[in-house]
Design a protein around this motif. Sequence first.
Motif, PDB file in Angstrom:
ATOM      1  N   MET A  58       0.834  -1.203   0.000  1.00 25.34           N
ATOM      2  CA  MET A  58       0.000   0.000   0.000  1.00 25.34           C
ATOM      3  C   MET A  58       0.871   1.257   0.000  1.00 25.34           C
ATOM      4  O   MET A  58       1.937   1.292   0.609  1.00 25.34           O
ATOM      5  N   LEU A  59       0.390   2.289  -0.713  1.00 22.31           N
ATOM      6  CA  LEU A  59       1.099   3.562  -0.721  1.00 22.31           C
ATOM      7  C   LEU A  59       0.937   4.233   0.635  1.00 22.31           C
ATOM      8  O   LEU A  59      -0.170   4.324   1.172  1.00 22.31           O
ATOM      9  N   VAL A  60       2.041   4.694   1.189  1.00 14.38           N
ATOM     10  CA  VAL A  60       1.996   5.417   2.461  1.00 14.38           C
ATOM     11  C   VAL A  60       1.850   6.900   2.151  1.00 14.38           C
ATOM     12  O   VAL A  60       2.637   7.454   1.385  1.00 14.38           O
ATOM     13  N   PRO A  61       0.831   7.569   2.711  1.00 14.46           N
ATOM     14  CA  PRO A  61       0.660   9.003   2.453  1.00 14.46           C
ATOM     15  C   PRO A  61       1.906   9.781   2.861  1.00 14.46           C
ATOM     16  O   PRO A  61       2.636   9.387   3.783  1.00 14.46           O
ATOM     17  N   ALA A  62       2.149  10.898   2.191  1.00 12.64           N
ATOM     18  CA  ALA A  62       3.338  11.700   2.478  1.00 12.64           C
ATOM     19  C   ALA A  62       3.367  12.155   3.933  1.00 12.64           C
ATOM     20  O   ALA A  62       4.439  12.194   4.561  1.00 12.64           O
ATOM     21  N   TRP A  63       2.198  12.497   4.478  1.00 10.47           N
ATOM     22  CA  TRP A  63       2.178  12.936   5.873  1.00 10.47           C
ATOM     23  C   TRP A  63       2.587  11.808   6.815  1.00 10.47           C
ATOM     24  O   TRP A  63       3.261  12.040   7.832  1.00 10.47           O
ATOM     25  N   GLN A  64       2.197  10.565   6.458  1.00 10.83           N
ATOM     26  CA  GLN A  64       2.554   9.420   7.291  1.00 10.83           C
ATOM     27  C   GLN A  64       4.045   9.154   7.228  1.00 10.83           C
ATOM     28  O   GLN A  64       4.679   8.812   8.236  1.00 10.83           O
ATOM     29  N   GLU A  65       4.635   9.315   6.043  1.00 11.69           N
ATOM     30  CA  GLU A  65       6.093   9.155   5.906  1.00 11.69           C
ATOM     31  C   GLU A  65       6.826  10.165   6.778  1.00 11.69           C
ATOM     32  O   GLU A  65       7.824   9.840   7.428  1.00 11.69           O
ATOM     33  N   LYS A  66       6.317  11.401   6.788  1.00 14.42           N
ATOM     34  CA  LYS A  66       6.949  12.440   7.604  1.00 14.42           C
ATOM     35  C   LYS A  66       6.833  12.114   9.088  1.00 14.42           C
ATOM     36  O   LYS A  66       7.785  12.294   9.861  1.00 14.42           O
ATOM     37  N   ALA A  67       5.667  11.632   9.481  1.00 10.33           N
ATOM     38  CA  ALA A  67       5.463  11.250  10.883  1.00 10.33           C
ATOM     39  C   ALA A  67       6.372  10.082  11.256  1.00 10.33           C
ATOM     40  O   ALA A  67       6.992  10.080  12.330  1.00 10.33           O
ATOM     41  N   ASN A  68       6.464   9.085  10.374  1.00 10.26           N
ATOM     42  CA  ASN A  68       7.324   7.926  10.638  1.00 10.26           C
ATOM     43  C   ASN A  68       8.778   8.336  10.781  1.00 10.26           C
ATOM     44  O   ASN A  68       9.516   7.810  11.625  1.00 10.26           O
ATOM     45  N   ALA A  69       9.208   9.278   9.929  1.00  7.36           N
ATOM     46  CA  ALA A  69      10.591   9.749  10.001  1.00  7.36           C
ATOM     47  C   ALA A  69      10.856  10.460  11.324  1.00  7.36           C
ATOM     48  O   ALA A  69      11.935  10.317  11.913  1.00  7.36           O
ATOM     49  N   LYS A  70       9.868  11.222  11.804  1.00  2.00           N
ATOM     50  CA  LYS A  70      10.024  11.910  13.081  1.00  2.00           C
ATOM     51  C   LYS A  70      10.123  10.910  14.227  1.00  2.00           C
ATOM     52  O   LYS A  70      10.963  11.066  15.133  1.00  2.00           O
ATOM     53  N   VAL A  71       9.302   9.874  14.191  1.00  2.00           N
ATOM     54  CA  VAL A  71       9.353   8.837  15.220  1.00  2.00           C
ATOM     55  C   VAL A  71      10.720   8.168  15.230  1.00  2.00           C
ATOM     56  O   VAL A  71      11.316   7.938  16.297  1.00  2.00           O
ATOM     57  N   ALA A  72      11.249   7.875  14.038  1.00  2.00           N
ATOM     58  CA  ALA A  72      12.559   7.231  13.940  1.00  2.00           C
ATOM     59  C   ALA A  72      13.664   8.162  14.449  1.00  2.00           C
ATOM     60  O   ALA A  72      14.605   7.721  15.130  1.00  2.00           O
ATOM     61  N   GLU A  73      13.546   9.445  14.130  1.00  2.00           N
ATOM     62  CA  GLU A  73      14.540  10.416  14.601  1.00  2.00           C
ATOM     63  C   GLU A  73      14.542  10.491  16.127  1.00  2.00           C
ATOM     64  O   GLU A  73      15.602  10.510  16.767  1.00  2.00           O
ATOM     65  N   THR A  74      13.348  10.535  16.714  1.00  2.00           N
ATOM     66  CA  THR A  74      13.250  10.580  18.176  1.00  2.00           C
ATOM     67  C   THR A  74      13.855   9.327  18.792  1.00  2.00           C
ATOM     68  O   THR A  74      14.626   9.406  19.770  1.00  2.00           O
ATOM     69  N   HIS A  75      13.561   8.182  18.221  1.00  2.00           N
ATOM     70  CA  HIS A  75      14.093   6.915  18.734  1.00  2.00           C
ATOM     71  C   HIS A  75      15.616   6.892  18.648  1.00  2.00           C
ATOM     72  O   HIS A  75      16.298   6.337  19.526  1.00  2.00           O
ATOM     73  N   SER A  76      16.176   7.504  17.597  1.00  2.00           N
ATOM     74  CA  SER A  76      17.634   7.498  17.410  1.00  2.00           C
ATOM     75  C   SER A  76      18.366   8.295  18.480  1.00  2.00           C
ATOM     76  O   SER A  76      19.592   8.153  18.641  1.00  2.00           O
ATOM     77  N   LYS A  77      17.641   9.139  19.213  1.00  2.00           N
ATOM     78  CA  LYS A  77      18.253   9.957  20.262  1.00  2.00           C
ATOM     79  C   LYS A  77      18.361   9.220  21.598  1.00  2.00           C
ATOM     80  O   LYS A  77      18.881   9.776  22.571  1.00  2.00           O
ATOM     81  N   ILE A  78      17.852   7.992  21.651  1.00  2.00           N
ATOM     82  CA  ILE A  78      17.982   7.172  22.862  1.00  2.00           C
ATOM     83  C   ILE A  78      19.328   6.445  22.800  1.00  2.00           C
ATOM     84  O   ILE A  78      19.613   5.745  21.825  1.00  2.00           O
TER      85      ILE A  78
END
Length: 581
Positions: free
Chosen positions: A1-21
């Motif tokens: 399934m195509l992931v909406p652009a807003w969802q990709e942006k949200a996913n990237a933010k979640v990954a960025e936050t996780h990378s700071k642990i």
Amino acid sequence: MLVPAWQEKANAKVAETHSKIPKEWLISGLALEDAKSQRDITGPYVEQYLSAKEIEIIHNDSTTLVSKIKMREYTSLEVAKAYCHTAAVAHQINNCLHEIMFDLAFHTATYLDQYQKDTGRVKGPLHGLPVSLKDQFHVKGHDTSMGYVGWIGNFEGIDDPKKVHRVESQLVGELEGLGAVLFCKTSVPQTLLMGETVNNIIGSTMNPHNTLLSCGEGALLALRGSSVGLGTDIGSVRIPAAFCGAYALKPTSNRLSYRDMANSNPGEPSYPSSVGILSTSLDAIELLMKSILSTEPWLRDPKVAKMPWHDAQVASSLARAKADGSARMIHPLRIAFHWHDGMVKPHPPICRGLRMMRDALVASGHKVFDWDPPSHATTQRIHLSMLQTDGGHDIHKQLRLSGEPLIPRLRDVLAPKDPMSIVEYQDLVLEGRAFQEAYLDYLNCTGGANGQPVDAVVMPVAAHAAIIPGNYRHGAYTGTTNLLDYTCAVLPVTKADKSIDTFDEIYIPMTEADRINWQDYDPDIYDGAPVGLQIVGRKHEEEKILAITKIVDACLKARNGQSNGEAAFWKDFHAPPSDGG
């Protein structure tokens, strides 16, 4: 399934936050799956990931932490690491953070330790104290998304290089100047206008005491990942505190600065949000209020009232009781109880909490009364109208930045519509003012034979203990006091107990809303959820209401056979008893 652009942006933010642990703080996939199966993730469950020294540190309240850092029993850095580690665990097992600022915390704590070593002094009254922030506060170098996907990586949706990661909320600067260590920003509901925390970036934050239920930014406090944090209130200081077993203070608006903070519908002037404090202890709330006001914030924010913290007002209120909360008989507290608002009666755990508080006050010699003020149905209607005066223009403007949708629970109530006309708005303001006047008149006429009006009113924060996701339906218990702009404190009373708080099948609902709320109650689902109540005073009575809350808290603990951990406060601040008691 195509992931909406807003969802990709949200996913990237979640990954960025996780990378700071830090890697050594990461939890394995199997352990995360186990966390999802747990009903209560507080206490021993979250602490299994911490060292013995970290557990020791996070079980200190804020004032004790500040004292131990000053006496060099702890360094600022080891305290910061203990809270950052706990917050990292809390976030992994229960999405509760929007921003991780551990590097900033370590840098600040290292500087504070060196400052103390070089000068022999602490930098300020909050030296080394970790403080969490709701994700409305701007901190340089970090996002403020406020739950909007379209705000990720910019400044409130605007790509202005002069502002992106460069704006600092006034209160942030005040905290840093006082020696606080800022280390994370907590999750918020999309739009801020909901009593449970869910948005399109991190999903839902569940209640750590009972993960079948939702909560607010109080989740981090419940997991001891913070001992004190700042939030904002159109209900959203009191609600998360009550739902998560924490203490809180909602001051009258503009007692603390809102300058350079993000907000929903920020141009609404007649129904202001208030900056408040949540904590695991009442002393921490006083420490922060007193410290922040010592910086004279009115000199930098023209909306802040010029009102320093008055120790004498705290002391005079505390002098009306002994250390166990019992009344000094020449001047006992006069406390009114608002059992329900005539629209939606609280669930059994909340009703029991009200009775427990009343019985504790009576047993301690204080005077209690029933409260029957002007109808809160008026404020329920004004509250909902005030939140939508612009027809949802501001909210949908932010959603269009990324194309994200409203979360399902908000789609009907916040569907776009025409803004209210200026004539309609002015009529609404006048109606609200008339209610404020009628409420004040009622308050002033409660003096009885001795002419002394009630000191405070006890009422529910919500019609339920925490909330089954999707079922927050009635906001009048907090909305009324927002319209009045009164001072409110929250204290934990008990927890829901399925063996006591049983379902009454013969209950006759007062309204259709009451019927729906009653049908939402399930003793098994609510079992273990914290029960918190609010204590309400007049405008600008933060000192008095905080002191009264201390007395009520002491009464409850004395009745439950608990020791009063804040007895030292009475020793330090109580005036000599005039009745020899």
